[in-house]
Design a protein around this motif. Structure first.
Motif, PDB file in Angstrom:
ATOM      1  N   TRP A  77       0.820  -1.210   0.000  1.00 23.05           N
ATOM      2  CA  TRP A  77       0.000   0.000   0.000  1.00 23.05           C
ATOM      3  C   TRP A  77       0.858   1.266   0.000  1.00 23.05           C
ATOM      4  CZ3 TRP A  77       1.152   3.098   4.094  1.00 23.05           C
ATOM      5  CH2 TRP A  77       1.735   2.487   5.202  1.00 23.05           C
ATOM      6  N   LYS A  83      -3.237   0.338  -4.430  1.00 20.30           N
ATOM      7  CA  LYS A  83      -4.660   0.469  -4.065  1.00 20.30           C
ATOM      8  C   LYS A  83      -5.273  -0.891  -3.773  1.00 20.30           C
ATOM      9  CE  LYS A  83      -5.765   4.837  -6.366  1.00 20.30           C
ATOM     10  NZ  LYS A  83      -6.601   5.511  -7.399  1.00 20.30           N
ATOM     11  N   LEU A 115      -4.370  -1.811  -0.340  1.00 16.37           N
ATOM     12  CA  LEU A 115      -5.183  -1.079   0.629  1.00 16.37           C
ATOM     13  C   LEU A 115      -6.550  -1.715   0.803  1.00 16.37           C
ATOM     14  CD1 LEU A 115      -4.510   2.731  -0.053  1.00 16.37           C
ATOM     15  CD2 LEU A 115      -4.035   1.443   2.047  1.00 16.37           C
TER      16      LEU A 115
END
Length: 213
Positions: free
Chosen positions: A124, A206, A209
């Motif tokens: 991330w 992303k 995440l």
């Protein structure tokens, strides 16, 4: 030592950027298909009384000299370059060698850095650096598009210590088959590749995440 860890972290991110840039350069300079397309589309061969096959043979000989350290002398079947042109191609070869060296060294650093990020589930961390980097190629591309000729001159003045890159078509016919449009397309290709690389890195960050959430 906090400062040592910060320095190590900074060097790792710099190495990642340098690895992406050097890889992009390697792919771009070896895109012989792009030169082939220009040779066909612009009918470059007839401008120097060569067939397409003869022209591509000379181009591959030039690439071999620029890419391989064990090719010490530039020899092309149908082009005999002036002393200043040979100096320029030698300078270009040195830049090619530098790029390959950067790619090899940073590949080692990036391998261990990437492995640590995956192991520690920290991919991330790619988000902010890749988001920031995404803005750079478009800005440079806009500057280039405004005045490519001036951009091309400044580019050469930054990279080369002399004016040997200013070829005289009467002495160095090879410049007749290396048009500015081809180099412009190389720049565009490099911008597209590096932009894709940054976007791909951002997507990985992303995704990491989302997995954490």
């Amino acid at each position: 030592m906090v400062w040592l860890n910060k320095l190590k972290n900074a060097l790792q991110w710099i190495s990642l950027y340098l690895w992406l840039v050097s890889a992009t350069i390697i792919v771009t300079i070896n895109a012989s298909w792009l030169y082939f397309a220009n040779a066909v589309g612009q009918k470059l061969g007839p401008t120097v009384n060569l067939t397409l096959g003869q022209l591509m043979t000379n181009y591959y000989q030039l690439l071999a000299y620029l890419n391989f350290p064990w090719v010490p002398k530039l020899v092309m079947n149908d082009f005999t370059d002036s002393a200043s042109a040979l100096v320029h191609f030698a300078d270009v070869k040195n830049l090619f060698m530098l790029d390959y060296a950067v790619f090899i060294v940073t590949s080692v650093v990036v391998y261990f850095f990437w492995r640590r990020l995956r192991r520690d589930q920290q991919l991330w961390r790619l988000v902010l650096p890749m988001q920031t980097a995404l803005w750079i190629p478009p800005v440079i591309a806009v500057v280039m598009a405004i005045n490519f000729d001036q951009f091309f001159v400044i580019f050469h003045e930054i990279l080369f210590r002399n004016s040997d890159w200013l070829f005289d078509p009467l002495l160095d016919r090879i410049i007749l088959v290396l048009p500015d449009t081809f180099f412009g397309q190389c720049f565009v290709m490099a911008f597209v590749l590096i932009e894709w690389a940054f976007a791909y890195g951002l997507s990985i960050g992303k995704q990491a995440l989302r997995e954490i959430d």
